[in-house]
Design a protein around this motif. Structure first.
Motif, PDB file in Angstrom:
ATOM      1  N   THR A   1       0.822  -1.159   0.028  1.00 57.79           N
ATOM      2  CA  THR A   1      -0.050   0.194   0.011  1.00 57.79           C
ATOM      3  C   THR A   1       0.912   1.352  -0.030  1.00 57.79           C
ATOM      4  O   THR A   1       1.793   1.220   0.776  1.00 57.79           O
ATOM      5  N   VAL A   2       0.706   2.437  -0.890  1.00 59.09           N
ATOM      6  CA  VAL A   2       1.173   3.616  -0.984  1.00 59.09           C
ATOM      7  C   VAL A   2       0.188   4.454  -0.351  1.00 59.09           C
ATOM      8  O   VAL A   2      -1.024   4.563  -0.967  1.00 59.09           O
ATOM      9  N   THR A   3       0.698   5.154   0.547  1.00 55.51           N
ATOM     10  CA  THR A   3      -0.329   6.556   1.087  1.00 55.51           C
ATOM     11  C   THR A   3      -0.581   7.447  -0.059  1.00 55.51           C
ATOM     12  O   THR A   3       0.450   7.546  -1.096  1.00 55.51           O
ATOM     13  N   LEU A   4      -1.503   8.375   0.266  1.00 54.12           N
ATOM     14  CA  LEU A   4      -1.844   9.412  -0.769  1.00 54.12           C
ATOM     15  C   LEU A   4      -0.439  10.501  -0.678  1.00 54.12           C
ATOM     16  O   LEU A   4       0.061  10.949  -1.726  1.00 54.12           O
ATOM     17  N   PHE A   5       0.242  10.642   0.563  1.00 52.24           N
ATOM     18  CA  PHE A   5       1.223  11.245   0.871  1.00 52.24           C
ATOM     19  C   PHE A   5       2.259  10.984   0.005  1.00 52.24           C
ATOM     20  O   PHE A   5       3.330  11.490  -0.667  1.00 52.24           O
ATOM     21  N   GLY A   6       2.604   9.577   0.131  1.00 49.74           N
ATOM     22  CA  GLY A   6       3.666   8.752  -0.646  1.00 49.74           C
ATOM     23  C   GLY A   6       3.508   8.847  -2.121  1.00 49.74           C
ATOM     24  O   GLY A   6       4.422   9.129  -2.976  1.00 49.74           O
ATOM     25  N   SER A   7       2.221   8.809  -2.721  1.00 51.34           N
ATOM     26  CA  SER A   7       2.068   8.687  -4.142  1.00 51.34           C
ATOM     27  C   SER A   7       2.339  10.291  -4.601  1.00 51.34           C
ATOM     28  O   SER A   7       2.896  10.428  -5.716  1.00 51.34           O
ATOM     29  N   GLN A   8       2.025  11.341  -3.776  1.00 54.17           N
ATOM     30  CA  GLN A   8       2.182  12.724  -4.178  1.00 54.17           C
ATOM     31  C   GLN A   8       3.835  12.810  -4.321  1.00 54.17           C
ATOM     32  O   GLN A   8       4.019  13.902  -4.849  1.00 54.17           O
ATOM     33  N   LEU A   9       4.642  12.189  -3.522  1.00 54.38           N
ATOM     34  CA  LEU A   9       5.826  12.159  -3.787  1.00 54.38           C
ATOM     35  C   LEU A   9       6.704  11.431  -5.039  1.00 54.38           C
ATOM     36  O   LEU A   9       7.757  11.503  -4.914  1.00 54.38           O
ATOM     37  N   GLY A  10       5.736  10.748  -5.374  1.00 52.45           N
ATOM     38  CA  GLY A  10       6.244   9.995  -6.521  1.00 52.45           C
ATOM     39  C   GLY A  10       6.406   8.412  -6.178  1.00 52.45           C
ATOM     40  O   GLY A  10       6.950   7.663  -7.119  1.00 52.45           O
ATOM     41  N   TRP A  11       6.095   7.827  -5.074  1.00 49.85           N
ATOM     42  CA  TRP A  11       6.192   6.536  -4.636  1.00 49.85           C
ATOM     43  C   TRP A  11       5.219   5.961  -5.398  1.00 49.85           C
ATOM     44  O   TRP A  11       3.928   6.329  -5.817  1.00 49.85           O
ATOM     45  N   SER A  12       5.728   4.715  -5.665  1.00 51.05           N
ATOM     46  CA  SER A  12       4.834   3.517  -6.244  1.00 51.05           C
ATOM     47  C   SER A  12       4.809   2.286  -5.490  1.00 51.05           C
ATOM     48  O   SER A  12       5.839   2.152  -4.835  1.00 51.05           O
ATOM     49  N   VAL A  13       4.108   1.313  -6.086  1.00 46.03           N
ATOM     50  CA  VAL A  13       4.047   0.062  -5.178  1.00 46.03           C
ATOM     51  C   VAL A  13       5.426  -0.586  -5.351  1.00 46.03           C
ATOM     52  O   VAL A  13       6.137  -1.229  -4.710  1.00 46.03           O
ATOM     53  N   GLU A  14       5.956  -0.674  -6.790  1.00 43.32           N
ATOM     54  CA  GLU A  14       7.004  -1.195  -7.254  1.00 43.32           C
ATOM     55  C   GLU A  14       8.101  -0.558  -6.480  1.00 43.32           C
ATOM     56  O   GLU A  14       8.985  -1.095  -6.166  1.00 43.32           O
ATOM     57  N   SER A  15       8.408   0.764  -6.603  1.00 42.60           N
ATOM     58  CA  SER A  15       9.388   1.550  -6.046  1.00 42.60           C
ATOM     59  C   SER A  15       9.438   1.495  -4.379  1.00 42.60           C
ATOM     60  O   SER A  15      10.689   1.248  -4.042  1.00 42.60           O
ATOM     61  N   LEU A  16       8.479   1.123  -3.861  1.00 42.59           N
ATOM     62  CA  LEU A  16       8.522   0.954  -2.334  1.00 42.59           C
ATOM     63  C   LEU A  16       9.170  -0.498  -2.137  1.00 42.59           C
ATOM     64  O   LEU A  16      10.015  -0.534  -1.412  1.00 42.59           O
ATOM     65  N   CYS A  17       8.596  -1.263  -2.698  1.00 47.96           N
ATOM     66  CA  CYS A  17       9.375  -2.558  -2.591  1.00 47.96           C
ATOM     67  C   CYS A  17      10.662  -2.872  -3.228  1.00 47.96           C
ATOM     68  O   CYS A  17      11.426  -3.316  -2.427  1.00 47.96           O
TER      69      CYS A  17
END
Length: 141
Positions: A97-113
């Protein structure tokens, strides 16, 4: 991950993006050990940005201010894991799971993993996948 099946879902109320990883990604024993050691060294309470437990790895935007004090640190995302499966020393990743905050910073499921798995020399797309069992026969009463 193009050839893998994922089930993206978005929670409109929170803006979270969550994917069920199917088939689940398996972190092999050697990589699992490296990942766990590195996540512990990068714990939010030790000046890092990860908080890793036995079923959830959480990534924050900055370190915490001591034990149990997030001090305004924002959650970027969570990786849901199961230790000891499919074998004793492997780890299974089954939801991210990527939070709204994380996705606004450019994070994705793949980049987090990939950030977490990179400590074991892996990327999500390179992880072995769990074997999916055939569904049971339909019940006929």
């Amino acid at each position: 991950m193009d050839d893998q099946l994922t089930q993206p879902t978005t929670r409109a109320a929170t803006g979270e993006i969550s994917e069920v990883i199917r088939p689940a990604a398996i972190v092999p024993e050697e990589a699992a050990r490296s990942v766990l050691v590195e996540l512990a060294l990068r714990d939010v309470q030790n000046g890092g940005v990860w908080q890793a437990g036995p079923s959830l790895w959480s990534r924050y935007d900055r370190p915490w201010n001591g034990t149990e004090n997030a001090a305004g640190a924002e959650l970027i995302g969570r990786i849901h894991v199961a230790y000891g499966t499919p074998t004793k020393y492997e780890i299974t990743i089954y939801r991210v799971t990527v939070t709204l905050f994380g996705s606004q910073l450019g994070w994705s499921v793949e980049s987090l993993c990939d950030e977490a798995l990179g400590h074991g020399g892996l990327r999500l797309q390179d992880c072995p996948r769990a074997t999916l069992a055939a569904p049971p026969p339909p019940f006929r009463g």
